[in-house]
Design an enzyme around this catalytic site. Structure first.
Site, PDB file in Angstrom:
ATOM      1  N   ASN C 202     -33.838 -22.586  66.584  1.00 25.38           N
ATOM      2  CA  ASN C 202     -34.980 -22.796  67.479  1.00 25.38           C
ATOM      3  C   ASN C 202     -36.037 -21.719  67.259  1.00 25.38           C
ATOM      4  O   ASN C 202     -36.625 -21.204  68.179  1.00 25.38           O
ATOM      5  CB  ASN C 202     -34.471 -22.718  68.934  1.00 25.38           C
ATOM      6  CG  ASN C 202     -35.535 -23.062  69.946  1.00 25.38           C
ATOM      7  OD1 ASN C 202     -36.230 -24.070  69.790  1.00 25.38           O
ATOM      8  ND2 ASN C 202     -35.680 -22.242  70.971  1.00 25.38           N
ATOM      9  N   SER C 236     -35.562 -18.848  69.101  1.00 23.74           N
ATOM     10  CA  SER C 236     -34.406 -18.013  68.841  1.00 23.74           C
ATOM     11  C   SER C 236     -33.465 -18.744  67.914  1.00 23.74           C
ATOM     12  O   SER C 236     -33.624 -19.936  67.677  1.00 23.74           O
ATOM     13  CB  SER C 236     -33.628 -17.761  70.152  1.00 23.74           C
ATOM     14  OG  SER C 236     -34.402 -17.100  71.107  1.00 23.74           O
ATOM     15  N   GLY C 275     -34.454 -14.538  70.132  1.00 26.84           N
ATOM     16  CA  GLY C 275     -33.124 -14.002  70.381  1.00 26.84           C
ATOM     17  C   GLY C 275     -32.213 -14.409  69.245  1.00 26.84           C
ATOM     18  O   GLY C 275     -31.650 -15.494  69.259  1.00 26.84           O
TER      19      GLY C 275
END
Lengths: 357, 357, 357, 357
Positions: C202, C236, C275
């Site tokens: 993502n 992320s 992340g």
């Protein structure tokens, strides 16, 4: 005032039993050697090297698992990326003064070459604390020969403490500090493990010193024993922990972190200027070069708590042994650092510890 | 036995002065709220939530610098990758029981959405300790409404301690534990800084408990006060440190590490089963969303030592306040955990602390 | 455009052979389940949960060794202090959207209680990426029942990819992203090991996307395929690596770090808002609750390089599989994210890869 | 074959513009010096030292913020505990061969003493890679004088690359490696920042080498250019990143981690035997000894992504510059390491990069 260990004075800390020598050498295979340098001409030197062989010369081909913790990193310990990556030590470890880390590090690399150590890389672990108040160490007086001497002289059994080896010129809680050692036994499920500590103690403010919780530093103030160097937050402490319990690298790291606890009990809080770096290794597993895979033992996590207590107690007592073993020293520019006076220590402890009912 | 703070009993630890409330709320802007859940029907619950706002609702757009240290990681604190990466906290922090970390975490994320917090990511910091000996917390009794209540109820000024909030059902050194707080002032170069601690104390063996170095736990043994749950190495402690000194994230991390020292002084060594995770934040710098760059203040490293001592002392006294404030509690299955008896504590302290000459 | 895997298109990356399914399930015992949520009434949802059982239900009593690396920590993965401390995973792992980490985390804790898992502590590992551009996930639509469904549905063998499970609403290199998997075999000294990767992808800017080094993202620009959400540095990637090679926790951590390499090959550089957190576990060793000590196998460090390459290649191909398997999706507010067009991908690859001489 | 930079050959990587010199010295104040040692009598030596002054001699009293990342720690970089603790560098940094880390480290400490550097502690940062295949470095040929020479010779402006300084005897992707540098400009919100990289490249397998994604190493196989030393997983890479963007220590650490991305693009995956350790510093903030507090600038986190790309691109191109600048070298025992042939490189790149339509 004579050299003594804490227990020689009728004092002790912690609750676990000690090993035979109450020293890091209670871990079978661990050998310790010192080079102690104390001269007044042409330079005023109070310095040295402490060498620790995790399992004698076998270490070159049969590594131990290891881990470290930096509680306050204003100090040096070389070789840390390797330990963090692999969890292995395959060479002797040394502690010296701040200015001699490099030469001692290279000396161990040279010894590895001479020993034909088969590792491709030579990444020795050498740590330091600063002795420049008593010693002209910034003249770089330590030589490769000194390093070899400390490494060659290593032995098992009882160890000298106080003003010896890397600890020669150190100051701890504003008393004379230096080298100290202690050990603890853990009996668990029919097995016995030993945890040994060796410290090079060179940290701390007088008023923070505690012995078994008793505020000894507050009770033996500057009116009774003069303070040395003004900055109480200078200095550092290196702690080396050894054990024969079967620990993985991740477990060695956990053990190393418990030196923080023993240090706190003695009154150390990792002052800003302090290099408080802790190393732990386990001799139980043998990691031999060239084996495609190795079966290793791992102690159940649930059994670590006793080892943690052993590590904390051994660290605390090793610091106190450094203090009681060190003798008053006069060095550079006639500066004097006074030893912790045994008689006053005993008196304070008696006053703060009520007789058993 | 009445609820009391350590100093209400005429006792104290450490040498630095306290702030006005001797609480984490002495750091301007810090607000703390509790949700306390104690029911016997249909479930026997002794649990709750403690919410900490680093600077009230402004936190959503005006982050504080932060850092953490995991002394023994057998516990949970969410949001750690973000703190490690950015050194920022932009939301309230909460502490609850082991089973309710998730719901409280999501509740804070929901509050962020409701507040229109402009951050793209919502990574709340929620920590836990285990209260399952006294509370049927594994039934997941805590709801989003409880979390909102704790967050809404937050205030400045003096704080309740002991059996409140996340600390409601906790056990510490095998006495009744819970929530405690304390603070210390550092006067330095004409400036005054405060360091506050809030702990959720749920760790430790009876015989390890020390108060200002005195072996209180050994002196108040099971013959005097019965022990609760058999495993002395269960449990955890969460420490939250706040300060108004201008610290960078790297300096907050250093501060967080000193909770280890205060914990050691009280007798904690990070037992294997313990989640001893420490968070520190500084309110001095303002990191506002949308600023292309920010001027921030950094305290000189040399001035950290006093803050370290403040952090260690505040942590130690916060633990002791949790112990003296907690009251004997009977919970799940009729199990009872006894409070540390004040009269005996005073008696032991008197016995081990000689009158001043 | 039909769902496809990279190799279905006649394309591939890396040089090591794949496992049977070219999936994380090539590691014996690993099972994966999905809950996929795609509704338009009353809410527009494109979200879900991916559950990974490291060794089926045996995991509750027979833990695996694990390690993690946070390349860019603007994301959440719960349970990290425990992994850092013990190097163990004793529960299923899950990946979901940012807002549902908490409820999925508590659901796994509830399952542990229901399973009578004998661990004292329940510290599940749950990670997330953000799907709020396509899904109203900030309404907290995911329930405990969804989590149980994903966990129950887990199976071995070939896996669905693209818009499934936690990856349902994800965007990768500004094409439609999602869930992907791949594996690699390492033949070494007569032994065969497998390394499998599963990603929830993502992240990333269009122009950075590379396929086997070919600048596919630059060649398939916004003129050919429109860009979704403006911020290319949002998003992320979570990578889970599994292997049957006998690795210690410290070695799992090393393996996890190599997801960085595979991510870089695909064009990811850990943008600020990302992340990028990587988990690796090894099923070879069995750490059973209640054993006082465990004999475990450790692959020689010198043999890790091949595993590193396997981890990097499997990560890279898992990302590419997420891209080729994902299909164009329209979600929240009628927003559309376009899939990577297979025909254009093939055309670009052909143009940049000369025919073999 | 003549010494060249990648761009001299009409080739390039990445998309950001370079600085004036396309070198680490594009960061104002950064100076680099070399000592290059190449003798055949009495010893066959191909070694040296690279010295980097973050802001010339002012560094002794005006420290820079710094951070590091160890991607694969089978190497040495001294001074790491201090950087981790304080995020500061207050001395020149050096890179040399594995066996000379110690003497160079002590030489910098000696220079600090000579300079009257007011820090109490001297913890120089010195890193290494291994050049023993071409050089008898295990004889410890480097002296304090060599270190002083490299430190004294440091200058700004364009830099020599290839077989110079610490990179003299290095091998990279089984071609001749060595020292390389590059830089990138980031234009953002009306400000311009530069990120420079300097590498000592001594790692990697031939078949992994990529240039802008093109599999150059596979295309220029052993049949075309013979391979040197058999172990392709030996060797290491040290990357030093400098920037004038205002970064805090925690942000420098983030930047350092992106060297991993640039390394991956060139084909490095941190092989087991490799010491891949990355240092980043920012010259924007001035941390002067003796200031009670310092106002420092912090770039908004959201603006880091561009710097990350700059760091990755500069690292990648610095590696490629090391390769194109290095010339074929014959050393110890008549061993030869061949340079990457420019004509073949150009040919491969032309073949894999279609003419623009």
């Amino acid at each position: 005032m004579a050299h003594a260990r804490l227990r020689d004075l009728g004092l002790s800390t912690g609750s676990l039993p000690t090993g035979q020598w109450n020293a890091i050498t209670d871990v079978a295979g661990v050998a310790v050697g010192y080079a102690t340098i104390a001269t007044d001409e042409p330079l005023s030197l109070r310095t040295g090297i402490t060498a620790i062989w995790p399992r004698g010369p076998a270490i070159w081909t049969d590594a131990v698992f290891a881990g470290f913790h930096s509680f306050n990193g204003n100090g040096e310990m070389t070789g840390l990326p390797w330990i963090e990556e692999q969890g292995l030590i395959g060479a002797p470890v040394a502690i010296t003064n701040t200015f001699s880390v490099g030469i001692v590090r290279d000396a161990i690399a040279a010894l590895a070459v001479r020993a034909g150590a088969p590792q491709r890389f030579h990444l020795p672990v050498v740590a330091e604390t600063y002795d420049g108040w008593l010693s002209e160490s910034e003249t770089f007086p330590i030589t490769t020969a000194h390093a070899f001497a400390a490494l060659d002289e290593a032995r098992s059994g009882p160890l000298a403490e106080g003003n010896v080896g890397g600890g020669t010129g150190m100051i701890c809680h504003q008393f004379k500090g230096g080298t100290g050692t202690a050990s603890r036994l853990v009996e668990d499920k029919g097995e016995s493990f030993v945890v040994g500590a060796l410290v090079q103690a060179n940290y701390g403010a007088r008023e923070m010193l505690r012995v078994d919780g008793v505020p000894v530093g507050r009770e033996i103030g500057p009116d009774l024993v003069p303070l040395p160097r003004p900055q109480s937050d200078a200095g550092s402490i290196i702690v080396v922990l050894a054990t024969d319990a079967p620990l993985l690298p991740i477990q060695c790291k956990r053990l190393a972190r418990r030196a923080t606890t023993g240090l706190a009990w003695a009154g150390g809080l990792g002052a800003n200027g302090s290099g408080d770096i802790f190393l732990a290794f386990s001799t139980a597993n043998h990691i031999r070069i060239g084996e495609p895979a190795t079966e290793v033992g791992m102690l159940a996590p649930e059994r670590m708590t006793n080892l943690f207590q052993a590590a904390a107690e051994a660290t605390e007592e090793a610091i106190l042994n450094a203090l009681t073993a060190a003798e008053t020293m006069t060095g550079r520019q006639g500066r004097t650092v006074y030893a912790l006076p045994h008689d006053r220590l005993i008196e304070v402890m008696r006053r703060f510890r009520p007789p058993l009912g």
